[in-house]
Design a protein around this motif. Structure first.
Motif, short mmCIF file in Angstrom:
data_model
loop_
_atom_site.label_atom_id
_atom_site.label_comp_id
_atom_site.label_asym_id
_atom_site.label_seq_id
_atom_site.Cartn_x
_atom_site.Cartn_y
_atom_site.Cartn_z
N SER A 258 -21.39 -42.33 34.82
CA SER A 258 -22.01 -41.95 33.51
C SER A 258 -21.11 -41.21 32.69
O SER A 258 -20.88 -41.68 31.44
CB SER A 258 -23.28 -41.12 34.03
N ILE A 259 -20.13 -40.41 33.23
CA ILE A 259 -19.16 -39.97 32.42
C ILE A 259 -18.03 -41.11 31.74
O ILE A 259 -17.64 -41.03 30.63
CB ILE A 259 -18.17 -38.84 33.29
N ALA A 260 -17.93 -41.90 32.59
CA ALA A 260 -16.75 -43.13 32.12
C ALA A 260 -17.60 -43.72 30.97
O ALA A 260 -16.79 -44.25 29.88
CB ALA A 260 -16.56 -44.05 33.27
N LYS A 261 -18.64 -43.90 31.18
CA LYS A 261 -19.65 -44.78 30.10
C LYS A 261 -19.74 -43.90 28.91
O LYS A 261 -19.46 -44.49 27.84
CB LYS A 261 -21.08 -45.08 30.74
N ARG A 262 -20.14 -42.76 29.05
CA ARG A 262 -20.06 -41.78 27.69
C ARG A 262 -18.76 -41.85 27.14
O ARG A 262 -18.57 -41.67 25.73
CB ARG A 262 -20.31 -40.29 28.17
N LEU A 263 -17.70 -41.86 27.85
CA LEU A 263 -16.12 -41.78 27.14
C LEU A 263 -15.86 -43.36 26.64
O LEU A 263 -14.68 -43.40 26.16
CB LEU A 263 -15.16 -41.42 28.03
N GLN A 264 -16.58 -44.14 27.17
CA GLN A 264 -16.17 -45.63 26.77
C GLN A 264 -14.89 -45.91 27.47
O GLN A 264 -14.03 -46.65 26.92
CB GLN A 264 -16.20 -45.95 25.30
N VAL A 265 -14.72 -45.73 28.66
CA VAL A 265 -13.21 -45.91 29.17
C VAL A 265 -13.63 -46.77 30.46
O VAL A 265 -14.65 -46.35 31.33
CB VAL A 265 -12.61 -44.54 29.77
N ASP A 266 -12.82 -47.47 30.84
CA ASP A 266 -12.97 -48.53 32.05
C ASP A 266 -13.04 -47.73 33.27
O ASP A 266 -12.23 -46.78 33.64
CB ASP A 266 -11.89 -49.30 32.25
N ILE A 267 -14.23 -47.86 34.13
CA ILE A 267 -14.28 -47.08 35.35
C ILE A 267 -13.14 -47.43 36.41
O ILE A 267 -12.92 -46.18 37.05
CB ILE A 267 -15.47 -47.65 35.86
N ALA A 268 -12.21 -48.39 36.13
CA ALA A 268 -10.99 -48.58 37.11
C ALA A 268 -10.13 -47.45 36.86
O ALA A 268 -9.33 -46.96 37.55
CB ALA A 268 -10.33 -49.83 36.54
N LYS A 269 -10.34 -46.46 35.60
CA LYS A 269 -9.52 -45.25 35.34
C LYS A 269 -10.30 -43.94 36.02
O LYS A 269 -9.63 -42.88 35.86
CB LYS A 269 -9.34 -45.03 33.77
N PHE A 270 -11.01 -44.11 36.95
CA PHE A 270 -11.73 -43.11 37.33
C PHE A 270 -11.84 -43.43 38.72
O PHE A 270 -12.93 -43.30 39.67
CB PHE A 270 -13.21 -42.84 36.87
#
Ligand code: UT7
Length: 323
Positions: A258-270
């Motif tokens: 959910s945090i990755a989505k809110r930041l609009q950053v690829d989940i691969a960076k998490f």
């Protein structure tokens, strides 16, 4: 930046408890736990104490940094589950690693503890008071969790992570940080271990375990953490996508997504290890940081955002540029 990350280490108890084993204890299933949390197993102490794990992680971090105990000037341990009220865990680590000239103390900010301890170390180093610091997150949560409460016992694990930092002699600038506490929401995630017991108290010995309003913690984390990260990046000239890696507190895979989505950053960076390690509170960020360094997934030159959130309520984020 005033501090450089020189070495990391981690220690996890050998005993791994799978979701299937929890089915024998509470009304749950592997499917439910994986779907709602992303957790498949966790390490559980069969006797290891918070200090045992902290010392083991600290030794590995020093070895990784090529440093010895007698060089260490500051030891900070973040923990909310030490067996010993006195002495503090940091002093036990000091003794075990022979850090005779270090100042050592503990700090408790639950799952944000490592981040808050790192900020404290950074401030000491930026002001020139100390030139290096060993920062540790260590927990044995398995003894403060109610193993009959399916809402909490499935989440937590035991372990410790440590990071050794040295002051950059050419910089006095502290790391960019956002750090917050909201004590009005304390009861959302609480544990009263020694609530009231003295020679004059006539009530029962009301030993308590962790209690949690899971939905409220979920809402808090998914709202406040992206805001804190955006506020942090606002202090720099960086956009969310400029960050190479986000090392978040490993509470729940859905929170991270959910945090990755809110930041609009690829989940691969998490990156996440919650599937194998569960939620180890203050230890989760340094354990993951160590895994990522040792696997070569984070390297010098990279910009890494660390972010923690948890009981208090407390939360925060900082930007670490690896060199
Ligand atoms: O470091 C921070 C620590 N805390 C957290 O990270 C907690 C954040 N919150 C969460 O991760 C989630 O809220 C949980 C994983 C704790 C719970 O997931 P949820 O989707 O919020 O479930 P819920 O609490 O809304 O419960 C849904 C249902 C309930 O049943 P009914 O009332 O719908 O019949 C629960 O009783 O799931 C039930 N339930 C379970 N079922 C099987 C709760 N725990 C379990 C379980 N196994 N372990």
């Amino acid at each position: 930046m005033a501090i450089k990350l020189k070495g990391t280490g981690r220690a996890l108890p050998d005993r791994v408890v799978t979701n299937e084993e929890l089915v024998a204890l509470v009304d749950t299933s592997d499917e439910w736990i994986r779907e709602r949390t992303g957790i498949g197993s966790r390490h559980v102490s069969t006797g290891e104490t918070v200090a045992d794990l902290a010392v083991a992680a600290a030794k590995k971090a020093l070895e990784d940094a090529g440093a010895t105990g007698d060089e260490v000037e500051l030891i900070l341990v973040a923990s909310c589950s030490s067996e010993m009220a006195l002495p503090c865990v940091a002093c036990q680590v000091q003794s075990a690693i022979g850090a005779h000239k270090a100042v050592a103390f503990d700090l408790n900010a639950a799952c944000s503890g490592f981040l808050f301890a790192m900020h404290t170390a950074d401030a000491y180093m930026a002001s020139g008071i100390y030139h290096n610091a060993l920062v540790i997150g260590a927990e044995v949560l398995s003894k403060i969790v109610n193993w009959e409460d399916r809402g909490t016992c499935i989440l937590f694990g035991d372990g410790a992570g440590a990071a050794y930092f040295a002051k950059d002699p050419e910089s006095q600038t502290p790391l960019p940080y956002v750090q917050r506490s909201d004590g009005t929401k304390g009861q959302v995630l609480a544990c009263g271990q020694h609530a009231h017991k003295n020679a004059f108290y006539e009530g029962e010995d009301n030993l308590q375990y962790v209690t949690m309003d899971g939905r409220e913690v979920f809402r808090f984390a998914t709202r406040q953490v992206p805001e804190a990260i955006l506020e942090l990046l606002g202090k720099t000239a960086l956009e969310p996508d400029d960050i190479d890696c986000y090392v978040l507190h490993q509470a729940n895979r859905r929170i991270i997504e959910s945090i990755a989505k809110r930041l609009q950053v690829d989940i691969a960076k998490f990156p996440s290890n919650v599937e194998r390690v569960g939620n180890t509170s203050s230890a989760s960020i340094p354990i993951l940081l160590d895994e990522l360094r040792k696997e070569g997934r984070i390297k010098p030159g990279m910009k890494v955002v660390l972010s923690g959130f948890g009981a208090g309520l407390t939360y925060g984020a900082c930007l670490l540029e690896l060199s």
